[in-house]
Design a protein around this motif. Structure first.
Motif, PDB file in Angstrom:
ATOM      1  N   LEU A 276     -58.624  -1.969 -38.066  1.00  0.00           N
ATOM      2  CA  LEU A 276     -58.930  -0.819 -38.786  1.00  0.00           C
ATOM      3  C   LEU A 276     -58.674  -0.379 -40.597  1.00  0.00           C
ATOM      4  N   ARG A 278     -59.882  -1.812 -42.038  1.00  0.00           N
ATOM      5  CA  ARG A 278     -61.643  -2.270 -42.944  1.00  0.00           C
ATOM      6  C   ARG A 278     -61.918  -1.885 -43.409  1.00  0.00           C
ATOM      7  N   VAL A 282     -68.714  -0.808 -39.615  1.00  0.00           N
ATOM      8  CA  VAL A 282     -68.951  -1.597 -37.973  1.00  0.00           C
ATOM      9  C   VAL A 282     -69.841  -0.413 -37.677  1.00  0.00           C
ATOM     10  N   THR A 283     -70.759  -1.095 -36.746  1.00  0.00           N
ATOM     11  CA  THR A 283     -71.643  -0.279 -35.843  1.00  0.00           C
ATOM     12  C   THR A 283     -71.062   0.059 -34.347  1.00  0.00           C
ATOM     13  N   VAL A 284     -70.977   1.889 -34.642  1.00  0.00           N
ATOM     14  CA  VAL A 284     -70.707   2.536 -33.079  1.00  0.00           C
ATOM     15  C   VAL A 284     -71.597   3.163 -32.681  1.00  0.00           C
ATOM     16  N   PRO A 285     -71.937   3.442 -31.438  1.00  0.00           N
ATOM     17  CA  PRO A 285     -72.757   4.116 -30.995  1.00  0.00           C
ATOM     18  C   PRO A 285     -72.383   5.693 -31.210  1.00  0.00           C
ATOM     19  N   PRO A 287     -74.420  10.456 -30.895  1.00  0.00           N
ATOM     20  CA  PRO A 287     -75.644  10.959 -30.176  1.00  0.00           C
ATOM     21  C   PRO A 287     -76.937  10.510 -30.712  1.00  0.00           C
ATOM     22  N   VAL A 291     -74.745   3.405 -35.238  1.00  0.00           N
ATOM     23  CA  VAL A 291     -74.113   4.063 -36.853  1.00  0.00           C
ATOM     24  C   VAL A 291     -73.478   3.788 -37.473  1.00  0.00           C
ATOM     25  N   ALA A 292     -73.310   2.913 -38.499  1.00  0.00           N
ATOM     26  CA  ALA A 292     -72.388   2.289 -39.693  1.00  0.00           C
ATOM     27  C   ALA A 292     -71.176   3.019 -40.059  1.00  0.00           C
ATOM     28  N   VAL A 293     -69.923   2.817 -40.198  1.00  0.00           N
ATOM     29  CA  VAL A 293     -68.870   4.057 -40.791  1.00  0.00           C
ATOM     30  C   VAL A 293     -67.821   2.154 -41.136  1.00  0.00           C
ATOM     31  N   PRO A 295     -64.238   1.246 -40.838  1.00  0.00           N
ATOM     32  CA  PRO A 295     -63.037   2.291 -39.889  1.00  0.00           C
ATOM     33  C   PRO A 295     -62.096   2.921 -40.687  1.00  0.00           C
ATOM     34  N   ASP A 297     -62.248   4.802 -42.908  1.00  0.00           N
ATOM     35  CA  ASP A 297     -62.751   6.157 -43.202  1.00  0.00           C
ATOM     36  C   ASP A 297     -62.463   6.869 -42.037  1.00  0.00           C
ATOM     37  N   VAL A 298     -62.660   6.159 -40.994  1.00  0.00           N
ATOM     38  CA  VAL A 298     -62.841   7.006 -39.143  1.00  0.00           C
ATOM     39  C   VAL A 298     -60.773   7.460 -39.485  1.00  0.00           C
ATOM     40  N   VAL A 299     -60.026   6.388 -39.915  1.00  0.00           N
ATOM     41  CA  VAL A 299     -59.068   6.699 -39.682  1.00  0.00           C
ATOM     42  C   VAL A 299     -58.378   7.738 -40.500  1.00  0.00           C
ATOM     43  N   ALA A 301     -60.466   9.734 -41.592  1.00  0.00           N
ATOM     44  CA  ALA A 301     -60.708  11.565 -41.245  1.00  0.00           C
ATOM     45  C   ALA A 301     -59.938  12.246 -39.940  1.00  0.00           C
TER      46      ALA A 301
END
Lengths: 406, 406
Positions: A276, A278, A282-285, A287, A291-293, A295, A297-299, A301
């Protein structure tokens, strides 16, 4: 002096509040990828904001940054973004003929085969590769001019100038006792940058060996921080001082240790274990399809924005430089430090301690450049300039530093 | 029997390989949101795949699932998706007049004020709310028919039928000694489901108290697993058996403990601390502007797909039910279990042990329904049916179970 400040996050906003009280510049243009952040930083200054302008800019878009520097006839670009944007902003300043100041340097890349023994691309290498070009143009890139790197480098230079005849070891040591009400886990500084610093192989300098790397979190030690912070477990971390100090200050060994504490270290280890940390997408589902994000940046957020935590934060943060060597034939050991109490920075500036402490130093440096006390050309670290005027002006800003004989 | 299998991930693919060797059905339609996964599951069967058809379907799209069931005149829908899709698939089966089998039940929601003491919405509550409707239609929803829940529930029924006169406690205990070459961290089952199971408040049943919840990871105990797996630390986890078993099998206490081990527990705690277990979307920067993603989906995307790890995996996985009570006036304690060796399942079926063990049980159940050995109407758990025929047919599939007197 006309300044383009890029980045109106926590540190950028604190820069505006500190600079607004100082007369040394004519205009400060505040630019952010989110125009609302830039506008809100300027609006918060109220009447003191007459010298400030808000603009929108994408820090990755060099041409747009050049145009902005030219449109506002800026002399200097102050980079308050995260380290991903160092190179485009550094290049844009050079293209526009402006000086450049940042608080973190171009990113490292680990050695492909021996990441925990040898350096690959080092922090700042990409910037130093352009040193001659800046020097020839009589232009200045002052790099690593926050608190750490920044004030910590000034301390190293001060030790060499006034406190020691020969220096054995310079060890930057950073620790805090900050807590945040209502959060079990809330880093007080950008998690993106913290992950970058802490999970990259730590770099160490030794005069007879040059720069080399170790495993993450190596050489744990408990360092006793001043002004009531007390003992904190510190570990080696990749940081600019180790790359900057030896270029201008002779020392047998240079290290950086960060007072992360056990829980934070384990959290970072887990993020790494799960991948995480990285930055590649990575590609995630989503809506509306995949989409590509990134990881990391997600941490970021998922965590509260550290700049917004000031009201709930308690405690002090300490940045400093521990130096061991010889003075007048006798062994000496000192810790030069700067402590900010969150209660004070919130009351005085409405900024939490960690971002305020980072932001005050580039403003002091800009004032020294504007007034001609500091001058130079090339790609230079803070320790390339006389330390005493900096430390005196920092004290004049109402934020004194300290010296503890060990 | 004509079957619609929804989900061609690890478990769905293993279902096709196990079912392909059995003559009890005419057609199995394999549908996935990713048509390539469905096609590849069918293609991998080679000549044995003549009874299988690949289709694309979005499990959230009830109307599309109904249409697919009707187009292929399916008698039964076998749900091999993750638990988010239980309700739309359960409803679609009812609408189309098909029977329904799943391996995990509708999701729980914690109690708003006292999450670690009282149940909010329980696992399966949403499905059981429709029990009368299914019963009146003489239609069967066989819920929780994997290995755990599933075989573990069959073991509980078997204990009550043949091994005990009265039962004090039924404790499902799950443990493994699986390792994966080349990965420091690689869960052998869907991380989405594992997070859901482990971070929700664990549920416990006691006859005089009903269902109640505890803090996550409560009541740690070391359970000694058979066939060389050995002792593993197990903790309470929310699981369907605790909700299913007491409805059909009298016992004073029912628990589920999962052999997670210390490192895995700490990893899950950290994910929770950082909010990375969340399923509601966060907004993060993307190459073409901000995008909304579920942090838990990002965690899953950063880890290897467990279904692809079989070749690198070593060891055995054990699912079982420990029962304590009285038989013929004497205290008795047994562990009924089913062990799958990854080396065996890879060689025999090209499937890793955990997904194979999950997949074999619904196929056995479908065969019992197709042949009329099992029949019923309503929303029923595996323990609502006679256990002996199931255990005998499982053994006939080449995968025997064991009984250890404690």
């Amino acid at each position: 002096m006309r300044v383009l400040l890029v980045g109106a996050g926590g540190v950028g906003t604190a820069v505006t509040r500190i600079a607004a009280r100082r007369p040394f510049f004519e205009v400060m243009v505040v630019a952010d990828h989110d125009p609302a952040r830039a506008e809100s930083a300027v609006a918060a200054l109220g009447e003191a904001g007459s010298r400030f302008r808000a603009e929108r800019v994408d820090a990755r878009d060099e041409a747009a940054v050049v145009a902005l520097l030219e449109r506002h006839s800026c002399d200097v670009l102050l980079n308050a973004t995260d380290p991903r944007f160092v190179m485009p902003l550094f290049r844009a300043a050079r293209t526009a003929g402006a000086d450049y100041v940042d608080m973190a340097m171009s990113l490292s890349r680990p050695h492909a085969e021996r990441p925990y023994e040898e350096c690959g691309v080092r922090l700042g290498d990409e910037q130093f590769a352009h040193a001659e070009e800046w020097e020839k143009a009589s232009a200045l890139a002052l790099v690593g001019m926050g608190v750490e790197p920044g004030l910590s480098d000034v301390f190293a230079r001060h030790a060499a100038d006034e406190l020691f005849d020969t220096i054995e070891e310079i060890g930057v040591r950073d620790g805090a006792n900050l807590t945040v009400d209502g959060y079990d886990f809330a880093p007080s500084f950008s998690i993106w940058t913290t992950i970058e610093e802490c999970l990259n192989p730590p770099v160490v300098y030794e005069a007879d060996r040059g720069w080399f790397t170790t495993e993450p979190f190596s050489e744990p030690e408990v360092f006793d921080f001043p002004e009531g912070i007390g003992p904190v477990e510190c570990v080696n971390v990749e940081h600019e001082e180790v790359l900057l100090v030896p270029r201008w200050v002779p020392a047998r060994r240079v290290t950086f240790k960060y007072g992360l504490g056990r829980e934070f270290i384990e959290t970072l280890r887990t993020l790494h274990l799960l991948g995480l940390d990285r930055t590649d997408p990575v590609t995630v589902p989503g809506p509306a399809g995949p989409v590509a994000v990134s990881p990391r940046d997600v941490v970021a957020a998922c965590l509260p924005d550290p700049a917004t935590l000031g009201e709930r934060m308690h405690g002090k943060t300490c940045a400093g430089t521990w130096v061991r060597g010889v003075k007048d034939g006798a062994p000496r050991e000192v810790y030069l430090y700067h402590v900010v109490d969150n209660q004070w920075s919130m009351k005085e500036y409405g900024c939490q301690a960690v971002v305020w402490q980072t932001a005050v130093n580039p403003v002091v440096a800009l004032e020294l450049l504007a007034t001609g006390v500091w001058s130079g050309a090339g790609v230079l670290g803070p320790e390339a300039f006389p330390a005493r005027p900096f430390l005196d002006l920092l004290t004049a800003y109402g934020s004194p530093w300290g010296l503890r004989e060990q």
